[in-house]
Design an enzyme around this catalytic site. Sequence first.
Site, short mmCIF file in Angstrom:
data_model
loop_
_atom_site.label_atom_id
_atom_site.label_comp_id
_atom_site.label_asym_id
_atom_site.label_seq_id
_atom_site.Cartn_x
_atom_site.Cartn_y
_atom_site.Cartn_z
N LYS A 70 0.84 -1.20 0.00
CA LYS A 70 0.00 0.00 0.00
C LYS A 70 0.88 1.26 0.00
O LYS A 70 0.52 2.26 -0.60
CB LYS A 70 -0.92 0.01 1.23
CG LYS A 70 -2.05 -1.01 1.19
CD LYS A 70 -3.00 -0.78 2.37
CE LYS A 70 -3.72 -2.02 2.84
NZ LYS A 70 -4.77 -2.51 1.96
N GLU A 115 -2.40 7.16 8.07
CA GLU A 115 -3.25 8.04 7.26
C GLU A 115 -4.19 8.82 8.16
O GLU A 115 -4.56 8.35 9.23
CB GLU A 115 -4.17 7.19 6.36
CG GLU A 115 -3.60 6.72 5.08
CD GLU A 115 -4.58 5.89 4.27
OE1 GLU A 115 -4.14 5.37 3.25
OE2 GLU A 115 -5.77 5.75 4.64
N HIS A 161 -13.94 -3.00 9.26
CA HIS A 161 -13.30 -2.66 8.00
C HIS A 161 -13.45 -3.76 6.96
O HIS A 161 -12.69 -3.83 6.00
CB HIS A 161 -11.81 -2.31 8.19
CG HIS A 161 -11.58 -1.23 9.18
ND1 HIS A 161 -12.12 0.03 9.04
CD2 HIS A 161 -10.90 -1.22 10.35
CE1 HIS A 161 -11.76 0.76 10.07
NE2 HIS A 161 -11.03 0.04 10.89
N ARG A 220 -6.81 -8.34 -8.63
CA ARG A 220 -7.46 -9.65 -8.75
C ARG A 220 -8.94 -9.42 -8.95
O ARG A 220 -9.42 -8.29 -8.93
CB ARG A 220 -7.26 -10.44 -7.46
CG ARG A 220 -7.72 -9.60 -6.25
CD ARG A 220 -7.78 -10.39 -4.98
NE ARG A 220 -7.81 -9.56 -3.81
CZ ARG A 220 -8.92 -9.01 -3.29
NH1 ARG A 220 -10.09 -9.20 -3.87
NH2 ARG A 220 -8.85 -8.26 -2.21
P1 ADP Z 1 -12.50 -7.81 -1.09
O1 ADP Z 1 -12.41 -6.33 -1.17
O2 ADP Z 1 -12.58 -8.48 -2.43
O3 ADP Z 1 -13.49 -8.29 -0.11
P2 ADP Z 1 -10.54 -8.57 0.86
O4 ADP Z 1 -9.29 -7.78 1.01
O5 ADP Z 1 -11.58 -8.47 1.91
O6 ADP Z 1 -11.10 -8.21 -0.57
O7 ADP Z 1 -10.13 -10.09 0.71
C1 ADP Z 1 -10.63 -10.87 -0.30
C2 ADP Z 1 -10.93 -12.22 0.18
O8 ADP Z 1 -9.76 -12.96 0.21
C3 ADP Z 1 -11.51 -12.31 1.57
O9 ADP Z 1 -12.88 -12.16 1.63
C4 ADP Z 1 -11.11 -13.70 1.97
O10 ADP Z 1 -12.08 -14.64 1.56
C5 ADP Z 1 -9.87 -13.90 1.21
N1 ADP Z 1 -8.76 -13.76 2.08
C6 ADP Z 1 -8.19 -12.62 2.52
N2 ADP Z 1 -7.17 -12.90 3.32
C7 ADP Z 1 -7.10 -14.23 3.38
C8 ADP Z 1 -6.25 -15.15 4.05
N3 ADP Z 1 -5.26 -14.74 4.83
N4 ADP Z 1 -6.47 -16.47 3.87
C9 ADP Z 1 -7.46 -16.89 3.09
N5 ADP Z 1 -8.29 -16.09 2.45
C10 ADP Z 1 -8.11 -14.78 2.59
P1 ADP Z 2 -7.81 -3.69 3.01
O1 ADP Z 2 -6.59 -4.01 2.24
O2 ADP Z 2 -7.89 -4.41 4.29
O3 ADP Z 2 -9.03 -3.79 2.17
P2 ADP Z 2 -8.13 -0.80 2.77
O4 ADP Z 2 -7.01 0.17 2.74
O5 ADP Z 2 -8.81 -1.07 1.48
O6 ADP Z 2 -7.62 -2.14 3.42
O7 ADP Z 2 -9.20 -0.27 3.84
C1 ADP Z 2 -10.27 -1.07 4.25
C2 ADP Z 2 -11.36 -0.21 4.86
O8 ADP Z 2 -10.89 0.57 5.95
C3 ADP Z 2 -11.97 0.80 3.92
O9 ADP Z 2 -12.97 0.24 3.10
C4 ADP Z 2 -12.52 1.84 4.87
O10 ADP Z 2 -13.73 1.43 5.45
C5 ADP Z 2 -11.50 1.86 5.97
N1 ADP Z 2 -10.50 2.89 5.73
C6 ADP Z 2 -9.35 2.75 5.06
N2 ADP Z 2 -8.66 3.89 5.04
C7 ADP Z 2 -9.38 4.80 5.70
C8 ADP Z 2 -9.19 6.18 6.06
N3 ADP Z 2 -8.09 6.84 5.72
N4 ADP Z 2 -10.16 6.80 6.77
C9 ADP Z 2 -11.27 6.15 7.15
N5 ADP Z 2 -11.50 4.85 6.87
C10 ADP Z 2 -10.57 4.18 6.15
MG MG Z 3 -9.40 -2.77 0.53
#
Ligand code: ADP
Ligand code: ADP
Ligand code: MG
Length: 684
Positions: free
Chosen positions: A116, A200, A235, A292
């Site tokens: 990130k 952030e 989140h 993906r």
């Molecule tokens: P999305 O925004 O598509 O929901 P996520 O970041 O929540 O993306 O992760 C996508 C999916 O990948 C999750 O809902 C989960 O099913 C799978 N995933 C994430 N981390 C893991 C992990 N450590 N092991 C297995 N599956 C995972």
């Molecule tokens: P992940 O890889 O786990 O999906 P993200 O960076 O996409 O992580 O953030 C996941 C969630 O966390 C976002 O959908 C939002 O709800 C919250 N989030 C992320 N960044 C911020 C921010 N700067 N301020 C407020 N909420 C945030």
């Molecule tokens: Mg995300």
Amino acid sequence: MFKKILIANRGEIACRVAATARRLGIKTVAVYSEADANAKHVAVCDEAVLIGPAAAKESYLRGDKIIAVAKATGAQAIHPGYGFLSENAEFADACAEAGLVFIGPPASAMRAMGSKSAAKSLMEKAAVPLVPGYHGDNQDADFLNREADRIGYPVLLKASAGGGGKGMRVVENSAAFKDALASCKREAISSFGDDKVLAEKYLQRPRHIEIQVFADTLGNCIYLFERDCSVQRRHQKVLEEAPAPNMSAERRAAMGEAAVAAAKAVGYVGAGTVEFIANQDGSFYFMEMNTRLQVEHPVTEMITGTDLVEWQLRVAAGEPLPKKQDELRIHGHAIEARIYAENPEKGFLPSIGTLRHLATPDAVNFELGGIPGHPSGVRIDSGVREGDAISPFYDPMIAKLIVWGADRKQALARMSQALAQYQIVGLAANIAFLKRLVEGEAFATADLDTGLIERHHDTLFPAAQPAAQGALALAAVALIEAEKQASAAQSGANAGDPWGSALGWRMNTAYTRSLSFTDDYAAALPAKAYNVQVTYRDADWLFNLPSCPDAQPERLSLMSQQGADFSIKLGDTAWHGSVRRDGDTFHVFTGGAHYALAYNDPMAHAGETEAEGGRLTAPMPGKVVAVLAEKGQAVKKGDALVIMEAMKMEHTISAPHDGVVEEVLYAVGDQVTDGAPLLAFKAA
Ligand code: ADP
Ligand code: ADP
Ligand code: MG
């Protein structure tokens, strides 16, 4: 096009990919762990190969084994699904070295977006707007603390390699920074093998709006509009919809173009999602790019009439994108709800167990070749069937329920109807919670932001309601009818003997029976006990609830029964419902609600005592990641004693009272089973 592909995943996404492959005449190879030998994804693929034990590290994350299986079975390409190896650039490289096509972006694009922090630096250069923060290399705790002070609280700490809502901590003030940093780094290293974090500004009332992008190898790159995924818990997304409510055409184009610019900046190919965090005024900032297919891709398919997995396969085979930007239109509205094995009333604690009964609304059976966007309006993507287990090893998602409507209002109505028809027995599920969520004022009026669930806590988690009379009557009728059948079945020798039957026949007097039920559906709420009185008569019963102040005996009759489906009449009201018995519990589904009524059978032996003595037990199987108290230590009520990690979450076991820790039974790194005592504790 490929003749055979290997699907390096499990659950619903493996089944989803297999469905499209089958429709296109492509053979599929599944891989599976020991825990998944009987899983649905194994059954729906043409071939399946065991790759290792249950732990993902020893199976679904073993790129070397998976590549060997692809070679041995003659697969030409590997689809990684999401999670697991889907964003692993080394795996993409290894595929290429083995002469296999990785169905995903080039490894270089994955690397560029994989961190990130690095992605934010790149986007800065491509003039994509960023949330104010620090995403550099300096990881010194004092330095980061000063950066957080500069950004201004609240600050969000994120694992640079993070995903799935893991590895994030909101820090409210400078004093809380160091603890949060330590906990964030601990989760980051254990989940992602990398403890680098970024900081952030934590936005207030933001929306999560993401853009689906698609690029081919011929230089075309387009966007398939947006998804709003603001409704989240911890989140993590709970509801996703497309298009985003209240999105102007100009804003849509601006976000779409920013996303395409982000993709082009890293030479992107295939399906990707650029996630933005947006303020209520519509201003938006780049958050991350997921390189993906996304869990919530079906809502995009439903409104665009596309099959994104087909697009992935075509692009990976070198074909051009099936459509150009100006050929895409938004049709209607789609909403997805993630149905999880979890207990919302217990802080969304994942639940494990067997799906002893599963009934779903009528839906397009996607695996049988249902077309995305089919007018039936309901689609279910699931990787489990009745009888399957949700194990502690993987994501506890049961299914994705996706509905389409001509507009948002119709989609909402269909969603609440479909949820009312969803029946799950055997583990805790979030159906009732989802139903309250989609029917609640905030979501219905699209008053969206990522804090929606927390802000509406009181309406989303109402105090326990008394079980409907009809539900109790349905349970009573099901119980009595089952007894009748059991007694008819074993009648044999003593057929015709009224004393041996369970029909309630008693000489001269009407027989009145007391049935005691406990309603313990929302396990965190105090259980309610009901005493149901049933008086047997010739052709019907009298039903009474003596514990209810204004209850009157009412006539109760069985109108019809088909298996588990009953129609009864109580007084002048007809009730229809299904009653599923699981052990001593009668699961009654009626009027869109689920009641779990435990029957306290007077014939069964009294329940075991549940006093745990002074032991604090593991809420679920998992790993001990921190032990914060030692033997002999005096602690205060609420002090954190042990932190466990299970199913993508940290769980803190705290002191229930002031007291003394008498014994610590596990160490960091130990794997513990559900209910295992973790500490011996003595209240002061
Ligand atoms: P999305 O925004 O598509 O929901 P996520 O970041 O929540 O993306 O992760 C996508 C999916 O990948 C999750 O809902 C989960 O099913 C799978 N995933 C994430 N981390 C893991 C992990 N450590 N092991 C297995 N599956 C995972
Ligand atoms: P992940 O890889 O786990 O999906 P993200 O960076 O996409 O992580 O953030 C996941 C969630 O966390 C976002 O959908 C939002 O709800 C919250 N989030 C992320 N960044 C911020 C921010 N700067 N301020 C407020 N909420 C945030
Ligand atoms: Mg995300």
